[in-house]
Design a protein around this motif. Structure first.
Motif, mmCIF file in Angstrom:
data_model
loop_
_atom_site.group_PDB
_atom_site.id
_atom_site.type_symbol
_atom_site.label_atom_id
_atom_site.label_comp_id
_atom_site.label_asym_id
_atom_site.label_seq_id
_atom_site.Cartn_x
_atom_site.Cartn_y
_atom_site.Cartn_z
ATOM 1 N N ILE A 311 0.829 -1.207 0.000
ATOM 2 C CA ILE A 311 0.000 0.000 0.000
ATOM 3 C C ILE A 311 0.859 1.250 0.000
ATOM 4 N N ILE A 312 1.858 1.281 0.906
ATOM 5 C CA ILE A 312 2.739 2.458 1.007
ATOM 6 C C ILE A 312 3.517 2.641 -0.297
ATOM 7 N N SER A 313 4.062 1.523 -0.803
ATOM 8 C CA SER A 313 4.842 1.590 -2.047
ATOM 9 C C SER A 313 3.975 2.066 -3.207
ATOM 10 N N PHE A 314 2.729 1.564 -3.234
ATOM 11 C CA PHE A 314 1.847 1.940 -4.333
ATOM 12 C C PHE A 314 1.457 3.418 -4.246
ATOM 13 N N ILE A 315 1.232 3.906 -3.030
ATOM 14 C CA ILE A 315 0.917 5.329 -2.863
ATOM 15 C C ILE A 315 2.096 6.190 -3.311
ATOM 16 N N ILE A 316 3.305 5.779 -2.878
ATOM 17 C CA ILE A 316 4.503 6.514 -3.295
ATOM 18 C C ILE A 316 4.670 6.433 -4.809
ATOM 19 N N SER A 317 4.377 5.251 -5.358
ATOM 20 C CA SER A 317 4.482 5.071 -6.805
ATOM 21 C C SER A 317 3.521 5.998 -7.544
ATOM 22 N N LEU A 318 2.283 6.070 -7.040
ATOM 23 C CA LEU A 318 1.298 6.957 -7.673
ATOM 24 C C LEU A 318 1.749 8.413 -7.621
ATOM 25 N N ILE A 319 2.296 8.807 -6.472
ATOM 26 C CA ILE A 319 2.783 10.188 -6.339
ATOM 27 C C ILE A 319 3.905 10.438 -7.338
ATOM 28 N N LEU A 320 4.853 9.473 -7.404
ATOM 29 C CA LEU A 320 5.977 9.627 -8.327
ATOM 30 C C LEU A 320 5.503 9.651 -9.777
ATOM 31 N N ILE A 321 4.617 8.717 -10.131
ATOM 32 C CA ILE A 321 4.078 8.674 -11.497
ATOM 33 C C ILE A 321 3.349 9.963 -11.819
ATOM 34 N N SER A 322 2.545 10.451 -10.859
ATOM 35 C CA SER A 322 1.792 11.683 -11.061
ATOM 36 C C SER A 322 2.720 12.873 -11.304
ATOM 37 N N ILE A 323 3.777 12.957 -10.492
ATOM 38 C CA ILE A 323 4.721 14.072 -10.641
ATOM 39 C C ILE A 323 5.403 14.024 -12.002
ATOM 40 N N ILE A 324 5.862 12.821 -12.389
ATOM 41 C CA ILE A 324 6.575 12.684 -13.659
ATOM 42 C C ILE A 324 5.653 12.970 -14.840
ATOM 43 N N LEU A 325 4.437 12.423 -14.808
ATOM 44 C CA LEU A 325 3.511 12.639 -15.918
ATOM 45 C C LEU A 325 3.073 14.094 -16.019
ATOM 46 N N LYS A 326 2.862 14.731 -14.869
ATOM 47 C CA LYS A 326 2.495 16.153 -14.897
ATOM 48 C C LYS A 326 3.654 17.000 -15.404
ATOM 49 N N THR A 327 4.879 16.600 -15.023
ATOM 50 C CA THR A 327 6.062 17.306 -15.515
ATOM 51 C C THR A 327 6.172 17.175 -17.032
ATOM 52 N N ILE A 328 5.923 15.946 -17.513
ATOM 53 C CA ILE A 328 5.953 15.716 -18.969
ATOM 54 C C ILE A 328 4.886 16.559 -19.667
ATOM 55 N N LEU A 329 3.707 16.620 -19.068
ATOM 56 C CA LEU A 329 2.624 17.407 -19.660
ATOM 57 C C LEU A 329 2.996 18.880 -19.723
ATOM 58 N N ILE A 330 3.586 19.387 -18.645
ATOM 59 C CA ILE A 330 3.993 20.802 -18.608
ATOM 60 C C ILE A 330 5.037 21.077 -19.688
ATOM 61 N N GLU A 331 6.005 20.149 -19.814
ATOM 62 C CA GLU A 331 7.052 20.338 -20.816
ATOM 63 C C GLU A 331 6.502 20.228 -22.236
ATOM 64 N N ARG A 332 5.357 19.565 -22.377
ATOM 65 C CA ARG A 332 4.778 19.370 -23.705
ATOM 66 C C ARG A 332 3.685 20.395 -24.018
ATOM 67 N N LYS A 333 3.541 21.413 -23.214
ATOM 68 C CA LYS A 333 2.468 22.389 -23.440
ATOM 69 C C LYS A 333 2.525 22.974 -24.844
ATOM 70 N N ARG A 334 3.714 23.381 -25.251
ATOM 71 C CA ARG A 334 3.832 23.987 -26.575
ATOM 72 C C ARG A 334 3.580 22.957 -27.678
ATOM 73 N N ASP A 335 4.026 21.724 -27.416
ATOM 74 C CA ASP A 335 3.798 20.667 -28.403
ATOM 75 C C ASP A 335 2.305 20.387 -28.553
ATOM 76 N N ILE A 336 1.625 20.316 -27.423
ATOM 77 C CA ILE A 336 0.179 20.069 -27.462
ATOM 78 C C ILE A 336 -0.543 21.244 -28.116
ATOM 79 N N SER A 337 -0.076 22.458 -27.821
ATOM 80 C CA SER A 337 -0.672 23.645 -28.439
ATOM 81 C C SER A 337 -0.537 23.588 -29.953
ATOM 82 N N LEU A 338 0.622 23.129 -30.399
ATOM 83 C CA LEU A 338 0.841 23.007 -31.841
ATOM 84 C C LEU A 338 -0.093 21.965 -32.435
ATOM 85 N N MET A 339 -0.277 20.841 -31.713
ATOM 86 C CA MET A 339 -1.194 19.808 -32.188
ATOM 87 C C MET A 339 -2.625 20.345 -32.263
#
Length: 442
Positions: A311-339
């Motif tokens: 449970i603890i590992s999965f919660i930490i995993s979700l937090i880590l996955i969420s942070i990384i995916l949100k970071t990727i989304l932020i970095e892709r803002k201009r790319d998504i805007s272009l799309m």
């Protein structure tokens, strides 16, 4: 000359960026680019929809959703590889650690159950009275118990602690009253068939260098009785130096000296039923059940630790996955805007990002399962658990529903669902983006 140098620089820069050049020099433009919009004649000299090279996240109209996901996932892995690799490594470690813990606990419990099956005192139950004023059983009480359908046989307890065991030295042995049964695993010899024959466990044989037909002396009230070893048995559960005997093959004179009439020894398969029936009047003890309950408690605690870890590992995993995916989304803002500016609908942009993340989750779950299973096979093939813990085949996954592979299917589903959920939540930020400002900044 200066214009050519500038265009050469822009062509080099255009290898990784979108470059838009506005010029009145048509000859110069046609020399360095074939993608031209002629504003004078109001026509495009090139079909931009067929071009995929000019930008890494260019939206492509394809009929197959699977191809579309693979197209963008490949670019996701390529351009965000450091973050993706970090996320993969952390989650793979979590999956492998969980599988090893779960399989270790299950293998350990299977080993204990196997050992408990060969416990020589599995069906031996001791009964004593709660009435301390009258400890001995009356004939009426004995007859009631003897005639109970749950009871196979009944005798008084023979207590060897009243005397001393000796060979050429004094022996410290714990004695157990047993019956001939399928639960006894013989290393050598057989069940007693003559008077004063006894059995010993492997630890006693090793410690005191005893073998079949060796003699033990039992001294009580200055009388010496000769006991002969008829068998050496494997006793996994009752640790220590143990002696096992049957009251049928004990000398009557010796039996009279060591009989404890305050305790009855019953042979029965129905300990829990007897306990429920007579616990109000008697103390009822089955050492086998005590061992079983102790081990069950221990393994339940271990299982709870694994569940908490998960449970603890999965919660930490979700937090880590969420942070990384949100970071990727932020970095892709201009790319998504272009799309979006190239005609991709907003709901499809969200759907696309969610599909990407769920596919990443599926890959994490699948790779983690494959690596964990491969590691388990290597451990079992090399007998590592036997070498480290002296326990063969310790790491065995439990069968949850259909097979032991159920746990892998569950993990793939969980990681896919979790990453999809995180992707959906992250993709909601797309609607908050100001496309025109982002493209102007780019």
């Amino acid at each position: 000359l200066l214009a050519s140098e500038v265009m050469g620089f822009l062509r080099f820069y255009a290898k990784k960026h979108l470059v838009i050049v506005i010029s009145h020099n048509y000859q110069l433009i046609t020399k360095y680019s074939k993608m031209i919009i002629d504003l004078d004649s109001h026509q495009n000299n090139y079909n931009f929809n067929q071009e995929t090279r000019y930008h890494k996240y260019l939206y492509q109209q394809v009929s197959s959703p699977l191809i579309k996901i693979k197209f963008y996932l490949k670019r996701q892995l390529l351009y965000q590889k450091k973050k993706i690799v970090m996320m993969f490594c952390s989650q793979l470690f979590t999956i492998i650690a969980f599988v090893l813990l779960l399989s270790g606990i299950n293998g350990g419990w299977n080993y204990i159950k196997t050992c408990l099956k060969s416990n020589p005192i599995k069906e031996i139950i001791e009964i004593s009275k709660k009435d301390y004023n009258e400890m001995n059983f009356t004939n009426k009480q004995i007859n009631v118990l003897k005639n109970d359908s749950l009871v196979t046989s009944l005798n008084y307890k023979l207590d060897f602690s009243f005397g001393i065991f000796k060979t050429n030295q004094e022996l410290q042995l714990e004695s157990y009253q047993v019956h001939d049964s399928d639960y006894i695993e013989y290393l050598n010899g057989k069940f007693p068939s003559q008077n004063n024959q006894i059995m010993i466990n492997q630890e006693t044989a090793h410690k005191y260098n005893l073998d079949i037909n060796d003699k033990l002396y039992f001294i009580i009230d200055e009388n010496t009785y000769h006991l002969s070893v008829s068998a050496i048995i494997k006793d996994y559960i009752n640790n220590g130096d143990n002696l096992y005997f049957s009251d049928k093959f004990i000398d009557l004179d010796l039996k009279d000296k060591i009989t404890d009439k305050s305790i009855l020894v019953i042979k029965s398969k129905y300990f829990k039923q007897l306990l429920k029936k007579y616990e109000h009047d008697y103390f009822i003890i089955n050492f086998h059940q005590d061992y079983l309950d102790s081990y069950q408690t221990l393994f339940k605690m271990a299982l709870m630790v694994v569940i908490c870890f998960l449970i603890i590992s999965f919660i930490i995993s979700l937090i880590l996955i969420s942070i990384i995916l949100k970071t990727i989304l932020i970095e892709r803002k201009r790319d998504i805007s272009l799309m979006l500016s190239n005609g991709l609908p907003l709901n499809k942009a969200r759907k696309l990002f969610s599909q990407e993340t769920s596919l990443i989750g599926s890959i994490i779950g699948f790779l983690g399962s494959v690596l964990a299973e491969l590691l388990l096979r290597i451990i079992n093939m090399l007998n590592i658990s036997d070498k480290l813990f002296n326990l063969p085949n310790l790491f065995i996954l439990p069968k949850l529903m259909i097979s032991s592979y159920d746990i892998y299917i569950i993990m793939i589903f969980v990681y896919t669902s979790a990453c999809f959920g995180v992707g959906v939540l992250s993709s909601l930020q797309i609607s908050k983006m100001n496309t025109s400002i982002l493209l102007k900044e780019d």
